[in-house]
Design an enzyme around this catalytic site. Sequence first.
Site, PDB file in Angstrom:
ATOM      1  N   GLU A  41      -4.639   4.554   1.518  1.00  9.59           N
ATOM      2  CA  GLU A  41      -3.302   5.131   1.596  1.00  9.59           C
ATOM      3  C   GLU A  41      -3.385   6.638   1.862  1.00  9.59           C
ATOM      4  O   GLU A  41      -4.158   7.356   1.217  1.00  9.59           O
ATOM      5  CB  GLU A  41      -2.597   4.858   0.259  1.00  9.59           C
ATOM      6  CG  GLU A  41      -1.205   5.407   0.125  1.00  9.59           C
ATOM      7  CD  GLU A  41      -0.601   5.103  -1.249  1.00  9.59           C
ATOM      8  OE1 GLU A  41       0.608   5.321  -1.415  1.00  9.59           O
ATOM      9  OE2 GLU A  41      -1.354   4.641  -2.143  1.00  9.59           O
ATOM     10  N   LYS A  61       5.809   1.783   2.872  1.00  8.75           N
ATOM     11  CA  LYS A  61       5.735   1.467   1.449  1.00  8.75           C
ATOM     12  C   LYS A  61       7.130   1.223   0.890  1.00  8.75           C
ATOM     13  O   LYS A  61       8.071   1.967   1.177  1.00  8.75           O
ATOM     14  CB  LYS A  61       5.055   2.613   0.704  1.00  8.75           C
ATOM     15  CG  LYS A  61       4.737   2.327  -0.764  1.00  8.75           C
ATOM     16  CD  LYS A  61       3.864   3.441  -1.337  1.00  8.75           C
ATOM     17  CE  LYS A  61       3.443   3.179  -2.770  1.00  8.75           C
ATOM     18  NZ  LYS A  61       2.523   4.224  -3.269  1.00  8.75           N
ATOM     19  N   CYS A 120      -0.202   0.035  -1.874  1.00 10.04           N
ATOM     20  CA  CYS A 120      -0.443   0.372  -3.280  1.00 10.04           C
ATOM     21  C   CYS A 120       0.538  -0.278  -4.255  1.00 10.04           C
ATOM     22  O   CYS A 120       0.435  -1.457  -4.551  1.00 10.04           O
ATOM     23  CB  CYS A 120      -0.452   1.887  -3.451  1.00 10.04           C
ATOM     24  SG  CYS A 120      -1.258   2.423  -4.988  1.00 10.04           S
TER      25      CYS A 120
END
Length: 654
Positions: free
Chosen positions: A45, A114, A178
């Site tokens: 990331e 995300k 994540c």
Amino acid sequence: MYDFLRAAACVPDVKPGDVEYNVSKILEKLNEACEYKAAVIAFPELSVTGYTCQDLFFQDTLLEGAKKGISDILNATYGRNEIIVVGAPLKLSGRLYNGAFVMNKGKLLGISIKTFIPNHHEFYEKRWFSSARSLDVSAVEFSELGISSTEEYDYKIPVGNNIIYDIDSKIKFGVEICEDLWAPVSPSNILATGGAELIINISASNETIAKRDYRKQLVKQQSASNICEYLYVSAGATESTQDLIFSGHCIMAENGALLNENRDFIASDYIMIADMDLGKIRHDRLVSTTFADSKDMLYDEINSIVTLKVADIDIPDCDGEYLIVPKKPFIPASKSKRVKRCSEIFDMQVAGLVKRLSVTNSKPVVGVSGGMDSTLTLLVAARALEKLKRDSSELIAITMPAFGTSDRTYNNSLELIKALGTEPRIIDIKDSCIQHLKDIGHDTKTKDVTYENVQARERTQVLMDVANKENGLVVGTGDLSELALGWCTYNGDQMSMYGVNGSIPKTLVRWMIDSIVESDIFPDANDVLRDILDTPISPELLPPDENGEISQKTEDAVGPYELHDFFIYYSLRYGFGPSKIFYLAKKAFKEEYTEEVIKKWMTMYYKRLFSQQFKRSCMPDGVKVGSVSMSPRGDLRMPSDASAALWMKEVESL
């Protein structure tokens, strides 16, 4: 090749804010991963800028640098067939997003955004980034991104958390980032249900005590619930250590099974490779009605998925070099796990028999030969009586010597029965077998299948008659491997009133007994159990040799059980065809068997698998304890007269 896919998780060194340095390290790892012929290569990331830049993300200099970094990586992919996934910030419509840039051959395929932005404990991401849910566009023109390309052309690029990348119909994958993995309903749930077979998670997860194990279990569970491959790559130890430490934890999982994990607790500057078997995922999704039905629960979300079909990409072929192919797939490799699994299976066997004995209020009747299968059955029966708090004398253990019984197996039978606290019953069946052979006009000198099966059926008749006489229940001894090969006598050892070994393969039976010795469950029997484990596998239906030793060894006739159990596992658990199983067997047994030997016994396996189904169609009750069962009421509903022609043709072509 055979649905294999090679993936690389790359954790380069980073300097937070130094895009040029970071990109140079990303390109180093990219070149190295390409040498491994990885088809999919993923970086952590925000690896272009570094994850720990904090308020520097608001600086135009860093954001412009990130665009330049993505441009450099993109242009480095010209002429490459690999799929590259790299993390960088993205400014769009006046908001800042945390993006995963997916690229190939100098073209940006899409930008996955995300969804869940953590803002608790040590995380303050909402200070900088917005969620994919706030996007007001689903695609952008390449020219609007401010990314340069060595070729002058413009095209639309999908952005969002709902993109499935369909690469030349060879692999469908989706990306989440994540914290998305930690959410109760994650993007990967929707992407996998919508058809993504591989989920890539580019992450920056800091390390704290016990978090590594939790993270690994989370990845494994996500791959299991989504029936998918899962690649997790996290930022390494060269991120800022102002308040946190990042460990570079990388994990690859396949439907709940761990494929690979980096060894070092704190790591950076490395590549982790794994070969995935998409065939397993495709098979399990095919047979899982639950997975298919889940689409109804997520109907609206799945309909919003953007499937990006990418053609004319010849992603690197995978030969399975890094596949983990155990020789004994039913048996855990480590001793502690093996003993634990065997103990759990033993408990399941015992619980099944306890229920049947309590319902019928009967005594267990077991024919004891001195071999491993009957030994395991006898141990289960003895333990069941203990659980029922009934006297061990209720265990009716009968040994029936015949033409092939050796002194070793006969004496071991007697010793074992006595060690379990009951008296052996000895019923010599030689005379009754001779009489029966005489009745049907069969010369006792002709030691053929009739000669052998007369003994097997006589033993079963004796057991059934004793059970009738003494309110008993005949407990079967046959195992999964024998059922698969039909290596049992119809209405002989094929039949019982309850079978406890029916879903336990031959290679595991040995370790079941070994674990019972290891656990000291029957201390008085340990010595004889060790000798039984050392005795060759044999039905003992032919006379001993001149030295009184066992002359008839099962594996001489049907082949090595470790090969057959391997064939059973991959053909019945995953539905693989002969050619793929042959390929895997060559890889697993390259030190033990030639290709000719493997093919010989594979031919035997498929012939008997089809021709012997009639024996399995009327097999007795018995609990399923593992991933494979041949019960006609469970895992294998197969016509007894099905044709093996297609399978045999494939075997012959090997």
